[in-house]
Design an enzyme around this catalytic site. Structure first.
Site, PDB file in Angstrom:
ATOM      1  N   CYS A  42       9.142   0.680   5.189  1.00  0.00           N
ATOM      2  CA  CYS A  42       9.774   0.113   6.393  1.00  0.00           C
ATOM      3  C   CYS A  42      11.245  -0.232   6.121  1.00  0.00           C
ATOM      4  O   CYS A  42      12.044   0.674   5.914  1.00  0.00           O
ATOM      5  CB  CYS A  42       8.987  -1.064   6.930  1.00  0.00           C
ATOM      6  SG  CYS A  42       9.376  -1.372   8.656  1.00  0.00           S
ATOM      7  N   HIS A  57       3.953   1.155   7.878  1.00  0.00           N
ATOM      8  CA  HIS A  57       3.403   0.194   6.914  1.00  0.00           C
ATOM      9  C   HIS A  57       2.072   0.700   6.359  1.00  0.00           C
ATOM     10  O   HIS A  57       1.037   0.494   6.998  1.00  0.00           O
ATOM     11  CB  HIS A  57       3.190  -1.167   7.584  1.00  0.00           C
ATOM     12  CG  HIS A  57       4.449  -1.922   7.812  1.00  0.00           C
ATOM     13  ND1 HIS A  57       5.012  -2.718   6.849  1.00  0.00           N
ATOM     14  CD2 HIS A  57       5.281  -1.973   8.870  1.00  0.00           C
ATOM     15  CE1 HIS A  57       6.128  -3.249   7.311  1.00  0.00           C
ATOM     16  NE2 HIS A  57       6.322  -2.812   8.538  1.00  0.00           N
ATOM     17  N   GLU A  86       0.329  -0.542   4.026  1.00  0.00           N
ATOM     18  CA  GLU A  86      -0.549  -1.692   3.740  1.00  0.00           C
ATOM     19  C   GLU A  86      -1.236  -2.219   4.996  1.00  0.00           C
ATOM     20  O   GLU A  86      -2.149  -3.033   4.915  1.00  0.00           O
ATOM     21  CB  GLU A  86       0.253  -2.799   3.031  1.00  0.00           C
ATOM     22  CG  GLU A  86       1.158  -3.664   3.901  1.00  0.00           C
ATOM     23  CD  GLU A  86       2.483  -3.004   4.303  1.00  0.00           C
ATOM     24  OE1 GLU A  86       2.640  -1.785   4.098  1.00  0.00           O
ATOM     25  OE2 GLU A  86       3.358  -3.705   4.839  1.00  0.00           O
TER      26      GLU A  86
END
Lengths: 207, 246
Positions: free
Chosen positions: A85, A188, A190
């Site tokens: 990001c 993202h 994660e």
């Protein structure tokens, strides 16, 4: 693959953002990690450059702590680096967020705000069209998979040969890049469930 | 293409999952009940009467962060930058603000400068007072006298990145979203909006997505919180040509 020989991942942590989410993800995939807020914290492993917040502010913090120099040095030593990001954005030349600011310039390209007839920020799950087959970061992940995005700036003036995925929001924009040992994703991983975790695992094991 | 999102909103009263504002709390349901694989996002709200953002609630945030790898937004009684930092440390990806933006807009602006506007959801509780006219309510029953669009624009100016539009009238009714209210706000702002209040069936999601330009449908209905029901909801929406993530 000799996993035992791999070092822990050095995650850059300079205060803001959802570092805890990234740590949760690495715990889940059993990858040892090390949080680095000073140059002395680094252990020489692969580097994750996360980041939420603003480009100029983030870049200033990296400079003040001389972490920018560390990253540039390690990139020359062929240590793999993954930008996520905002961490992806600062791998490039410049961004116009708040004011024109220079990034790490490891890759050529400039960030500018998303075209104004679209909702800003670009938030939610969007597909990634992978650009070429030899792409270790996306190993074993189905093409056109959805990942979670949240950002207001997109990459312009880039070198197409390093783009490994495109995403469409109004127009097509680069959502992942790879040049030698430098990797970056605009979304993202994660926060992108199993496919996102797979990207982090691939980075650790294959990149 | 960007997908329409289905967001699960979980409210916690003193650390226990609470169904929805108009229902009596049912303590049989805990966070362990929820399988979130097909949810697109989760919002966790602390609705405790006092001692909000207590350790009990922070532990819940951490539980979700360690187990669900999707965006987690957290709110309920945020009063300071310290509260925000605390929530991010527990694993929040975004925070949900409500009355604080009314009481102290400069704090919202400060949060936005540190964490970025993409990390702030402004929750707007709206109540209808005459036909087609709405006002913004804070702290459950305090009438701000503000018109929702006007208020939304102030929140956006202060740096919020998304709006959570909550219809107080439809909340818990299971009779469908307030399409009129949602259209009124969505068509007047340029940030993604999330709709909350009234979802009782998959048809309500469909109606919302067909009749408005909303980015996400939120539900607090516990029966929507199983993977099987989310799967059937998404299959239903896809059949009706609503682009959702599978």
């Amino acid at each position: 693959m000799h996993l035992s020989k791999l070092n822990s991942v050095d995650i850059i942590d300079i205060g803001t953002g959802n570092i805890a989410s990234l740590c949760s993800a690495f715990k889940k995939i059993n990858v040892p990690y090390n949080l680095c807020s000073e140059v002395s914290d680094f252990r020489g492993g692969k580097i994750i450059l996360p980041g939420v917040g603003a480009f100029a502010d983030f870049m200033n913090k990296l400079k003040r702590k001389k972490i920018d120099q560390y990253i540039i040095q390690k990139s020359k030593e062929k240590i793999s680096i993954l930008g996520v990001c905002l961490g992806f954005e600062i791998l490039f030349s410049t961004s116009t967020e708040h004011r024109l600011t220079n990034g790490l310039n490891l890759l050529k390209g400039d960030f500018d705000i998303i075209k104004s007839d679209l909702l800003i920020p670009h938030v939610g799950w969007n597909h990634c069209e992978f650009n070429f087959k030899r792409n270790e970061l996306f190993y074993d992940i189905e093409n056109s998979s959805d990942f979670y995005f949240t950002h207001s700036y997109i990459l312009k003036n880039y070198e197409k040969k390093y783009v490994t995925a495109f995403t469409r929001y109004g127009a097509k924009f680069p959502s992942a890049v790879n040049k030698n040992n430098i990797y970056g994703v605009q979304f993202h991983p994660e926060k992108s469930q199993s496919k996102g975790l797979r990207i982090l695992k691939n980075f650790y094991e294959r990149c | 293409m960007l997908k329409k999102r289905i967001i699960l909103v979980l409210t916690f009263l003193d650390g226990v999952l609470f169904r929805t504002k108009k229902f009596i709390p049912d303590y049989r349901y805990t966070k362990n009940f929820i399988d979130l694989w097909l949810a697109d996002e989760i919002i966790l709200l602390d609705i405790s009467k006092q001692n909000r953002l207590s350790k009990k609630f922070l532990d819940i945030v951490q539980f979700f962060s360690l187990n669900c790898f999707l965006p987690i937004s957290v709110g309920g009684g945020i009063q300071s930058l310290k509260d925000v930092e605390k929530l991010f440390r527990q694993g929040a990806d975004k925070i949900v603000l409500n009355s604080i933006t009314y009481k102290n807009p400069s704090l919202t602006s400060k949060i936005s400068k540190v964490f970025g506007s993409q990390s702030i959801i402004q929750s707007i509780d709206c109540k209808k007072y005459i036909k087609k006219k709405y006002k913004v309510i804070i702290n459950n029953n305090i009438d701000t006298g503000l018109e929702p669009v006007k208020w939304a624009k102030i929140a956006i100016e202060n740096g919020c990145g998304e709006l959570l539009i909550n219809s107080i009238d439809n909340d818990g009714s299971l009779l469908g979203y307030d399409v009129e209210l949602i259209n009124h706000i969505v068509s007047n702002v340029r940030v993604p909006c999330l709709a909350l209040g009234g979802a009782g069936s998959w048809n309500h999601f469909l109606e919302l997505f067909e009749k408005t330009q909303i980015s996400a449908a939120c539900t607090q209905n516990i029966y929507h919180f199983t993977n099987e029901s989310l799967k059937s909801a998404k299959e239903f929406l896809l059949k009706k040509k609503i682009l959702v993530r599978q």
